[in-house]
Design a protein around this motif. Structure first.
Motif, PDB file in Angstrom:
ATOM      1  N   LEU A  77     178.104  82.417  38.282  1.00 15.78           N
ATOM      2  CA  LEU A  77     179.396  81.769  38.541  1.00 15.78           C
ATOM      3  C   LEU A  77     180.266  82.578  39.268  1.00 15.78           C
ATOM      4  CD1 LEU A  77     179.831  80.835  34.733  1.00 15.78           C
ATOM      5  CD2 LEU A  77     179.214  79.469  36.665  1.00 15.78           C
ATOM      6  N   HIS A  78     180.934  82.129  40.263  1.00 13.18           N
ATOM      7  CA  HIS A  78     182.102  82.751  41.041  1.00 13.18           C
ATOM      8  C   HIS A  78     183.320  82.074  41.297  1.00 13.18           C
ATOM      9  CE1 HIS A  78     183.125  86.032  43.865  1.00 13.18           C
ATOM     10  NE2 HIS A  78     183.385  84.932  44.799  1.00 13.18           N
ATOM     11  N   ILE A  91     183.641  84.208  31.252  1.00 13.26           N
ATOM     12  CA  ILE A  91     183.430  83.605  29.689  1.00 13.26           C
ATOM     13  C   ILE A  91     182.528  82.444  29.774  1.00 13.26           C
ATOM     14  CG2 ILE A  91     184.364  83.365  27.481  1.00 13.26           C
ATOM     15  CD1 ILE A  91     186.937  84.850  28.200  1.00 13.26           C
ATOM     16  N   LEU A  92     181.405  82.234  28.990  1.00 16.64           N
ATOM     17  CA  LEU A  92     180.696  81.244  28.908  1.00 16.64           C
ATOM     18  C   LEU A  92     180.655  80.959  27.324  1.00 16.64           C
ATOM     19  CD1 LEU A  92     178.476  79.586  30.440  1.00 16.64           C
ATOM     20  CD2 LEU A  92     176.754  81.254  29.539  1.00 16.64           C
ATOM     21  N   SER A  93     180.729  79.454  27.003  1.00 15.78           N
ATOM     22  CA  SER A  93     180.662  79.042  25.603  1.00 15.78           C
ATOM     23  C   SER A  93     180.056  77.827  25.994  1.00 15.78           C
ATOM     24  CB  SER A  93     182.032  78.552  25.322  1.00 15.78           C
ATOM     25  OG  SER A  93     182.825  77.731  26.223  1.00 15.78           O
ATOM     26  N   GLY A  94     179.471  77.070  24.737  1.00 15.12           N
ATOM     27  CA  GLY A  94     179.088  75.738  24.657  1.00 15.12           C
ATOM     28  C   GLY A  94     177.569  76.097  24.032  1.00 15.12           C
ATOM     29  N   GLU A  95     176.481  75.095  24.233  1.00 21.29           N
ATOM     30  CA  GLU A  95     175.262  74.898  23.588  1.00 21.29           C
ATOM     31  C   GLU A  95     174.384  76.128  23.923  1.00 21.29           C
ATOM     32  OE1 GLU A  95     175.219  70.060  23.398  1.00 21.29           O
ATOM     33  OE2 GLU A  95     173.909  71.087  24.973  1.00 21.29           O
ATOM     34  N   GLY A  96     174.128  76.861  22.910  1.00 25.56           N
ATOM     35  CA  GLY A  96     173.093  78.108  23.590  1.00 25.56           C
ATOM     36  C   GLY A  96     173.843  79.268  24.085  1.00 25.56           C
ATOM     37  N   ALA A  97     175.062  79.168  24.218  1.00 24.46           N
ATOM     38  CA  ALA A  97     175.770  80.450  24.679  1.00 24.46           C
ATOM     39  C   ALA A  97     175.788  81.354  23.871  1.00 24.46           C
ATOM     40  CB  ALA A  97     177.179  79.966  25.094  1.00 24.46           C
ATOM     41  N   ILE A  99     173.189  82.882  22.790  1.00 24.52           N
ATOM     42  CA  ILE A  99     171.995  83.148  21.958  1.00 24.52           C
ATOM     43  C   ILE A  99     170.780  82.903  23.073  1.00 24.52           C
ATOM     44  CG2 ILE A  99     170.445  82.184  20.322  1.00 24.52           C
ATOM     45  CD1 ILE A  99     173.290  81.288  18.908  1.00 24.52           C
ATOM     46  N   ILE A 100     170.859  81.679  23.825  1.00 31.52           N
ATOM     47  CA  ILE A 100     169.912  81.385  24.698  1.00 31.52           C
ATOM     48  C   ILE A 100     170.434  81.903  25.919  1.00 31.52           C
ATOM     49  CG2 ILE A 100     168.633  79.637  25.677  1.00 31.52           C
ATOM     50  CD1 ILE A 100     168.761  78.010  23.211  1.00 31.52           C
ATOM     51  N   PHE A 101     171.469  81.746  26.433  1.00 30.68           N
ATOM     52  CA  PHE A 101     172.198  82.109  27.680  1.00 30.68           C
ATOM     53  C   PHE A 101     173.371  82.908  27.467  1.00 30.68           C
ATOM     54  CE2 PHE A 101     171.072  77.535  27.735  1.00 30.68           C
ATOM     55  CZ  PHE A 101     170.203  77.462  28.744  1.00 30.68           C
ATOM     56  N   VAL A 102     173.251  84.038  28.351  1.00 30.17           N
ATOM     57  CA  VAL A 102     174.214  85.243  28.452  1.00 30.17           C
ATOM     58  C   VAL A 102     174.657  85.581  29.881  1.00 30.17           C
ATOM     59  CG1 VAL A 102     173.261  86.524  26.445  1.00 30.17           C
ATOM     60  CG2 VAL A 102     172.450  86.895  28.608  1.00 30.17           C
ATOM     61  N   LEU A 126     177.240  73.598  28.968  1.00 35.55           N
ATOM     62  CA  LEU A 126     177.965  74.810  28.919  1.00 35.55           C
ATOM     63  C   LEU A 126     179.508  74.611  29.590  1.00 35.55           C
ATOM     64  CD1 LEU A 126     175.031  77.402  29.630  1.00 35.55           C
ATOM     65  CD2 LEU A 126     176.140  76.821  27.443  1.00 35.55           C
ATOM     66  N   THR A 127     180.192  75.927  29.153  1.00 34.72           N
ATOM     67  CA  THR A 127     181.756  75.598  29.765  1.00 34.72           C
ATOM     68  C   THR A 127     181.809  77.000  30.170  1.00 34.72           C
ATOM     69  OG1 THR A 127     182.405  74.068  28.218  1.00 34.72           O
ATOM     70  CG2 THR A 127     183.961  75.206  29.370  1.00 34.72           C
TER      71      THR A 127
END
Length: 792
Positions: A77-78, A91-97, A99-102, A126-127
């Motif tokens: 992301l940029h 900042i990353l949020s949403g499904e699997g943020a 836990i699965i995605f960092v 994800l957001t």
């Protein structure tokens, strides 16, 4: 296995290259300049500022089942406003943020920390958010993007069932559809050929084939015969990757059974059957069995048997045993070895159900010859008739011939026959039979009125073979003879009224005869000649087997004669006729004016005319009234008369009991000391009752003291009442017994005037003035007597 690992690694590399290209494309296509410095001219030359996003992402890709040592880089992301000084935080949020995605909050790189499986989840939403690191103020609006899990061929095809079962008729044409098998692949059908399946047959050639695309199994050989082979095992394979090398595969087993059709006719295994039967066999007895074999099963193998020709068609029949599929030959009529010794039958076996498709295979039936030999048997004697009926007159003399039975030996030997009567059917031994010729005779006289028919049984036995015997029923009818005279049909008892009128009918009689109606078709009623002119009664024959009895005179009297016996002669119409004299009992009864019977007893009459019921009731009512009056009169006489003098206001003698005689002295006044009443000084203490024995010694109550000599009588009485109420040994008397007299020898003396020699003038009642206010009226009444006398 080694080839699979290499293929797996190559796919991962291709995925990484595809991912890098996608990232570059996304950056080139979707990166937007910063919000600052972007201007557009309006319609009138005005400069407008349009707010634009500084970053936009559509989707990222990550390959499934990645098992490398480091986390997989999903993307970066940029933001256009990121100058690289580290002031921007991603900042990353949403499904699997988390836990699965960092995400690296400085560089914006996103990594997948876990192995992903597309079959479990194909994408994640994800957001992304860019904020100021120091103030956490959003620098741009949040941007939503999708991470798709890229499929690899990691799932083999799987059939819906591990085993399939199917049926197909035998003799089916080539290409007949048997069953369709279906497999499924969990891989992505939209990406590559991972889920593209191709079906093939591994086992079951050359009998069956399978369509590669649909999985439909079809027959591959014509005229498959169930009787040759009934069951087939077929193995079907489903392979992905379009069936190319490297694809995964799965298999299933299909059991195919050929169902039966009627393509085989029945066939007898031999051309001739030999059977034998004894001439002693009875109809319905089984002679033998035949069977035509049919390899078909079920209803296709059902066979029906019939006799189509032969000289024994009338003597034999055949039925089908559907459990064993056999034809059962049975005897239809009795056989006679001496008449015919063998028979021949032509038996046909045919299928019950015919399939028109295979009618060209030939006639579905077969025939066979059955030869039956009749065997000679030692038969018992046979009577010429199945039963015999004879007649004999009753009262016939002993030895009268009733009839004759005859039997013969059906065998060629023609043995002699001996006859006998079954004594169980002739217990009283009325008959006998000649053992040689079969003549039946009477032993004693027969009575039709007792037994009209005799049913006996006669045995016929071969002389030299006692075990061979025959039995025939014999019915003997006893012919009636007019030997019974007619009698009254019932025990008649007639009633005639005293006031009966002349020629009045009072009873109708009939007769009964034990003989047959032929010997007594009509009965004749008459009076004996000696009383033909009976003065009291007469008889009229109604000529219908009944007779009427009539009164000849008027006026009967029970006092003179209450019973009459009338003899009546009854004759029948037999030859010779029979007659009997029967006595009719006639009673004289009392009747009312309407002829209704009242009484038939002989009663002595005192009055000329009897009293009616109403008169008797009236007499009884009068008697009852008189009795009531007498009872009332006696009751009133026994009542006491009322006193003639009635005191007004208050009767001073209301508590005084008056006696007409003297009492028994002190014995009558033991409850109270009368002497104390007359002389108060005489009381010195407690005087106990003699009629009740106290349970403990009476102790005077503390509050009760003996009265002094000068006490008033009223106080003395009250004291005694209080002592009696508080004394537990004394009866619960609530009043003092006062007597108007004392007996002889009383210390107090007598108050009665019954034995006093003095007159009323000699009595002095002045002391009553000292007895207190309660005796005031008594003192005034008697104490002023002198004054009254003086005044008079």
């Amino acid at each position: 296995m080694k080839e699979d690992n290499c293929l797996h690694a190559a796919l991962i590399c291709l995925g990484m290259l595809y991912y890098s290209h996608a990232i570059t494309t996304e950056k080139l296509n979707h990166t937007r300049p910063s919000l600052h410095g972007h201007h557009e001219k309006g319609k009138e030359g005005q400069v407008l500022h349009r707010s634009k996003r500084g970053w936009v992402w559509n989707q990222f890709f990550v390959i499934e089942e990645y098992t490398g040592p480091d986390p997989v880089l999903v993307g970066r992301l940029h933001s256009d406003i990121d100058s690289g000084d580290g002031n921007i935080k991603y900042i990353l949020s949403g499904e699997g943020a988390g836990i699965i995605f960092v995400i690296d909050d400085k560089s914006g790189n996103i990594h997948a920390t876990k192995t992903l499986d597309r079959e479990e989840r194909a994408q994640y939403t994800l957001t992304a958010q860019a904020v100021d690191r120091n103030t956490n103020r959003p620098l741009e609006p949040p941007s939503e993007f999708i991470v798709k899990v890229q499929d690899i061929n990691d799932n083999p095809p799987e059939f819906l069932h591990e085993n399939y079962h199917a049926n197909v008729p035998e003799r089916s044409n080539v290409g007949t559809s048997v069953i369709q098998v279906t497999a499924s692949d969990a891989d992505d059908p939209t990406y590559g050929n991972s889920a593209k399946l191709v079906y093939s047959i591994l086992e079951g050639q050359p009998y069956f084939s399978v369509e590669a695309q649909t999985g439909i199994i079809r027959t591959a050989l014509p005229n498959m015969d169930r009787e040759a082979k009934e069951e087939y095992h077929v193995v079907i394979q489903a392979k992905d990757m379009g069936g190319h090398m490297g694809g995964l595969s799965g298999t299933t087993k299909v059991t195919i059974t050929l169902t039966d059709v009627n393509d085989n006719p029945p066939k007898f295994p031999q051309s001739v059957y030999q059977m034998s039967v004894s001439e002693a066999a009875v109809p319905g007895e089984e002679v033998g069995r035949v069977k035509a074999k049919d390899p078909d099963i079920g209803e296709n193998g059902l066979v029906a048997y019939s006799i189509i020709d032969g000289d024994g068609m009338d003597m034999f029949e055949i039925t089908t045993d559907y459990e064993t599929q056999e034809g059962v030959v049975k005897l239809k009529k009795l056989l006679d070895f001496e008449t015919k010794k063998s028979y021949s039958l032509k038996v046909e076996a045919a299928n019950v159900h015919i399939d028109p498709k295979f009618i060209s295979n030939g006639p579905f039936k077969d025939t066979v010859t059955v030869k039956i030999a009749v065997e000679d048997a030692d038969e018992p004697p046979v009577f010429l008739k199945p039963s015999y009926i004879f007649e004999v007159q009753e009262n016939a003399a002993s030895g009268t011939v009733v009839g004759k039975v005859h039997a013969k030996d059906p065998d060629a030997a023609n043995s002699a026959i001996r006859y006998s009567i079954d004594r169980h059917t002739d217990l009283e031994r009325f008959f006998m039979i000649n053992a040689e010729d079969g003549n039946i005779k009477t032993i004693k006289a027969l009575d039709r009125e007792e037994i009209a028919w005799h049913n006996i049984s006669v045995f016929a036995v071969e002389v030299h073979k006692q075990h061979q015997e025959a039995k025939v029923p014999v019915a003997i009818k006893v012919i009636d003879v007019n030997d019974n005279a007619p009698k009254f049909a019932a025990a008649y008892e007639a009633f005639v009224c005293e006031n009966a009128r002349s020629n009045q009918q009072f009873i109708t009689i009939s007769a009964d005869d034990k003989d047959d109606s032929a010997n007594g078709p009509r009965f004749i009623f008459s009076l004996p000649p000696e009383i033909i002119h009976n003065p009291n009664f007469t008889l009229r024959d109604n000529r219908d087997n009944t007779a009427s009895v009539l009164v000849r005179r008027e006026g009967f009297s029970r006092q003179k004669q209450d019973l009459y016996l009338l003899p009546i002669v009854i004759s029948d119409g037999g030859l010779p006729p029979m007659s009997s004299t029967n006595t009719l009992t006639i009673r004289v009864c009392g009747c009312d004016s309407n002829g209704s019977m009242l009484s038939c007893n002989a009663e002595p009459y005192i009055l000329n005319a009897g009293l009616s019921t109403g008169a008797l009731i009236a007499i009884l009512a009068c008697i009852v009234i008189l009795l009531v009056i007498v009872v009332l009169f006696v009751t009133l006489k026994r009542q006491k008369k009322e006193p003639l003098i009635v005191f007004e206001e208050e009767d001073v003698r209301e508590n005084i009991i008056t006696y007409d005689d003297e009492g028994g002295g002190e014995e009558d006044t033991e409850a109270f000391d009368i002497a104390t009443l007359q002389n108060p000084d005489g009381i010195n203490g407690f005087i106990p009752r003699k009629d009740i024995k106290p349970e403990y010694q009476y102790m005077p109550r503390p509050g009760l003291r003996p009265a002094p000599n000068s006490v008033d009588v009223d106080d003395f009485i009250n004291t005694r009442i209080q002592e009696a109420d508080n004394d537990p040994t004394a009866p619960p008397y609530d009043s003092i017994q006062i007597y108007g007299y004392e007996g002889r020898g009383s210390v107090a003396g007598s108050l009665s005037s019954l034995e006093s020699a003095t007159t009323d003038s000699d009595l002095d009642y002045d002391y009553l003035q000292n007895w207190g206010p309660r005796f005031k009226k008594l003192a005034d009444l008697y104490g002023s007597k002198d004054t009254f006398d003086d005044d008079s």
